[in-house]
Design a protein around this motif. Structure first.
Motif, PDB file in Angstrom:
ATOM      1  N   UNK A 199      21.500  57.702   5.281  1.00  0.00           N
ATOM      2  CA  UNK A 199      20.710  58.619   6.100  1.00  0.00           C
ATOM      3  C   UNK A 199      21.583  59.337   7.125  1.00  0.00           C
ATOM      4  N   UNK A 200      22.625  58.659   7.598  1.00  0.00           N
ATOM      5  CA  UNK A 200      23.435  59.231   8.672  1.00  0.00           C
ATOM      6  C   UNK A 200      24.401  60.317   8.179  1.00  0.00           C
ATOM      7  N   UNK A 201      24.778  60.279   6.901  1.00  0.00           N
ATOM      8  CA  UNK A 201      25.768  61.243   6.410  1.00  0.00           C
ATOM      9  C   UNK A 201      25.299  62.691   6.514  1.00  0.00           C
ATOM     10  N   UNK A 202      24.097  63.042   6.055  1.00  0.00           N
ATOM     11  CA  UNK A 202      23.675  64.447   6.193  1.00  0.00           C
ATOM     12  C   UNK A 202      23.619  64.913   7.647  1.00  0.00           C
ATOM     13  N   UNK A 203      23.120  64.021   8.534  1.00  0.00           N
ATOM     14  CA  UNK A 203      23.042  64.371   9.954  1.00  0.00           C
ATOM     15  C   UNK A 203      24.443  64.583  10.514  1.00  0.00           C
ATOM     16  N   UNK A 204      25.363  63.697  10.118  1.00  0.00           N
ATOM     17  CA  UNK A 204      26.749  63.810  10.565  1.00  0.00           C
ATOM     18  C   UNK A 204      27.364  65.130  10.123  1.00  0.00           C
ATOM     19  N   UNK A 205      27.167  65.481   8.865  1.00  0.00           N
ATOM     20  CA  UNK A 205      27.734  66.732   8.349  1.00  0.00           C
ATOM     21  C   UNK A 205      27.175  67.938   9.097  1.00  0.00           C
ATOM     22  N   UNK A 206      25.883  67.918   9.391  1.00  0.00           N
ATOM     23  CA  UNK A 206      25.269  69.022  10.124  1.00  0.00           C
ATOM     24  C   UNK A 206      25.892  69.160  11.513  1.00  0.00           C
TER      25      UNK A 206
END
Length: 695
Positions: A171-178
């Motif tokens: 879940x954290x990867x997309x938020x991190x990329x953004x």
């Protein structure tokens, strides 16, 4: 830049270690939650050696029927099937069927079969992994068969937490990329931190598998390594890539690819920001190394896992990243978003914020410090203990078996205390144990199956194993029993581990603070700034644990976060989370103070250097904190309690530290101190190395 050579070496490292990485979660150890050298561990070892493996790590099988009694035809068939299943594995020693008066309830409807441990605790947890479903499958329409006991608890506990942590990471990867795309404004630049993180993750996972062949490594080591590789990999890459892009600007965008000027820009980057990243990495390693003092294998190897991840991320930061930056040159800004074309390394917004602090530094210090102290006050009533059965899901077989035993045999039955003593003291020991306050019953003393001259019996507490009264009951037993008697069992192991954690906590805090101060002193050559930079980290740490007490001990917001309060914080929290919070806090401290020192070296103006330090590092600290908060708070959505505790405590600490300490309190204190912030006595200046952060 030797791009091909560096990539070749990293390719070999990642292929070599990556081949072992996929087995990391299946091969690492599942136990290790014990205080080495404690009385309870000695009892477990004696029980395994002399009493057919009837130790705390034994596999327990609960058989319950509503239509008959233990020993009738139907339950006897189930017991025989369970015995056949368990005896086929060489990790099982003696098998003890349900025994009236010992492991059969008064109504005769619930019994416990005990399969003795013939292997170490880690192998017994692996056995629990292998057999849990097969044991449960032995049940019939009228008979429940449920595995329970310490090994089964750790098996279910590890699986539930691993699954939850993996979901949180995803879940954290997309938020991190953004966040990275918004921070850099370029897809290429935003991809570099992820490259660094993946390299560190794969390498550390493979290294942990290889290290596990030498000494057992807790599966939790990889969980924490995964989280810290992501957080620190992004932190370091943010700082380095941002500085590299700033170094490119004087060339006016005239070069791309591997050119002499690109190499010069890389050298300038690592001559400034590179030193800060190296200092930060060393600080993190020092903070976590203090945890190695705790004589608990699981706690130590969790620290080792994070340290390995930090080492590999640092290695990638100083070899792989500069080679890629040198090859990319101006192409690091490729695929830029429209707003990024006007983006500068020096942030006008944070420069204006520094101006606000300059006008009211005392108000900023008093306001931020007062808020942090207010949040930290609840920590004075914080209670800690090892986790209860509530940390595993309600539908887990181990929890269902646990409650079956409680309902049939009493609250303390799932946590019987094991007492081993010399045969000549058996009568006195059983009598004193039976008369000890808080003990509901004792079982008959059973002699060892060899010529050791030892006997063992069980003492059944009146309270649940996780009840805080258990500590006093254990202390009274140990004080009242004959000198030859040793008291152990699963509750005693948890209490002994908690005692070890409590004993070592002040030492660990002291070691971390002293070493952190010395490292900043060496880097900055400014005693006052090094001292303040170290001590203010205690405020954000204290505030995070104050919030933790309100949420996890008192139960505030438990409905929002969907968990059942235990009435305490899990016991490893203060030791382990303190080291992790301090490591992250010092990460930001180094980024800020190294940048401030760089500008102080250029201008000699104490107040201007704070403004420029904020202007050049504030946005990076803010973006890095945003990534970490996003990563940590995704764990708050996990179902099991330990990842939830970790996510909320670490996320709160990072949020408070970045917003109130690094961007308000610390720069305001330096503004108040003025030139004194960089004062250093001549004798000390002669001793310390001259570390420059300007290029």
């Amino acid at each position: 830049m030797h791009m091909k050579a560096v990539l070749g070496v990293w390719l070999l490292v990642l292929v070599g270690l990556g081949a072992a990485a996929p087995s990391v979660f299946s091969s690492l150890a599942g136990a290790g939650w014990q205080a080495n050298g404690s009385e309870s561990v000695a009892v477990r070892d004696f029980a395994q050696e002399h009493f057919g493996g009837d130790a705390s790590s034994a596999i327990q099988v609960v058989i319950h029927t509503e239509d008959g009694t233990i020993g009738d035809r139907a339950t006897t068939e189930v017991i025989e099937d369970a015995t056949a299943l368990l005896s086929a594995d060489d990790r099982i020693a003696d098998i003890m069927p349900p025994t009236p008066g010992v492991t059969v309830s008064e109504d005769g409807r619930t019994g416990i079969l005990i399969a003795g441990a013939a292997a170490d605790t880690d192998d017994m947890v692996r056995l629990a992994d292998d057999l849990s479903d097969r044991i449960t499958a032995l049940g019939t329409d009228t008979i429940d068969v449920l595995p329970t006991g310490q090994s089964m608890l750790w098996s279910d506990f590890n699986h539930a937490n691993h699954d939850a942590m993996m979901k949180a990471e995803m879940m954290s990867w997309p938020v991190t990329l953004l966040i990275l795309v918004l921070a850099f404004g370029s897809l290429v630049a935003a991809g570099l931190p992820l490259m660094l993180t993946l390299a560190g993750l794969v390498a550390s996972a493979g290294a942990l598998v290889l290290l596990n062949m030498v000494t057992p490594i807790s599966v939790w080591a990889m969980n924490f390594a995964l989280m810290f590789a992501l957080a620190l990999g992004i932190d370091y890459a943010l700082f380095l890539v941002a500085r590299f892009r700033d170094a490119l600007r004087p060339h006016g965008g005239s070069h791309g690819g591997t050119t002499p000027s690109a190499s010069v820009d890389v050298a300038a980057t690592y001559g400034t920001a590179g030193k800060a990243v190296l200092l930060s990495g060393i600080t993190v390693l020092i903070s976590l190394s203090a945890v190695l003092l705790v004589p608990a294998p699981a706690v130590r190897t969790m620290a080792v896992g994070i340290m390995l991840a930090v080492v590999f991320v640092l290695a990638a930061s100083f070899t792989l990243l500069p080679a890629v930056l040198g090859a990319l040159g101006e192409k690091v800004n490729a695929v830029s978003l429209p707003f990024a074309k006007k983006q500068e390394h020096r942030s006008p917004l944070f420069a204006r914020w520094a101006g606000v602090l300059q006008r009211r530094p005392l108000v900023a210090v008093l306001g931020s410090a007062a808020l942090l102290v207010l949040l930290a006050l609840p920590v004075l009533g914080l209670k800690v203990a090892m986790p209860s059965i509530a940390v595993v899901p309600e539908d887990a077989p181990v929890r269902q078996g646990y409650h079956l035993v409680q309902d049939a045999m009493g609250d303390g039955a799932p946590g019987m205390l094991q007492i081993i003593t010399d045969a000549e003291d058996a009568e006195a020991a059983t009598g004193r144990a039976a008369s000890t306050d808080g003990i509901a019953a004792v079982t008959p003393a059973m002699p060892a199956g060899d010529d050791s001259g030892l006997v063992m019996f069980q003492a059944v507490p009146e309270v649940d194993p996780s009840d805080e009264a258990m500590t006093g009951i254990l202390a009274d037993l140990r004080a009242d029993l004959p000198e030859s008697a040793l008291v152990g069992g699963a509750p005693a192991e948890s209490i002994d581990l908690q005692d070890a954690l409590d004993t070592w906590l002040p030492v660990i805090i002291g070691v971390i603070l002293v070493l952190g101060f010395l490292l900043l002193l060496v880097a900055l050559r400014a005693p006052l700034t090094a001292l303040v930079g170290t001590l203010v980290s205690l405020l954000s740490t204290g505030a995070a644990f104050g919030v933790a007490r309100l949420i996890f001990q008192e139960g505030h917001l438990s409905g929002l976060f969907s968990f059942e309060p235990q009435g305490f914080l899990d016991g490893w929290g203060p030791v382990f989370f303190f080291a992790m919070i301090f490591a992250v806090a010092m990460d930001y401290t180094v980024f800020l103070l190294a940048t401030v020192k760089e500008h102080h070296e250029k201008t000699g103006d104490a107040r201007l250097s704070v403004t420029e330090g904020m202007a050049h590092s504030g946005r990076i600290i803010f973006a890095a904190a945003a990534v970490m908060v996003a990563v940590f708070f995704t764990f708050a959505l996990a179902e099991p309690l330990p990842p939830k505790e970790m996510g909320i405590i670490l996320g709160t600490a990072v949020l408070l530290d970045a917003l109130l300490v690094r961007l308000v309190l610390l720069p305001a204190v330096m503004l108040l101190a003025g030139r004194a912030a960089w004062w250093c006595p001549a004798w000390l200046r002669r001793i310390l190395p001259d570390v420059s952060f300007s290029h």
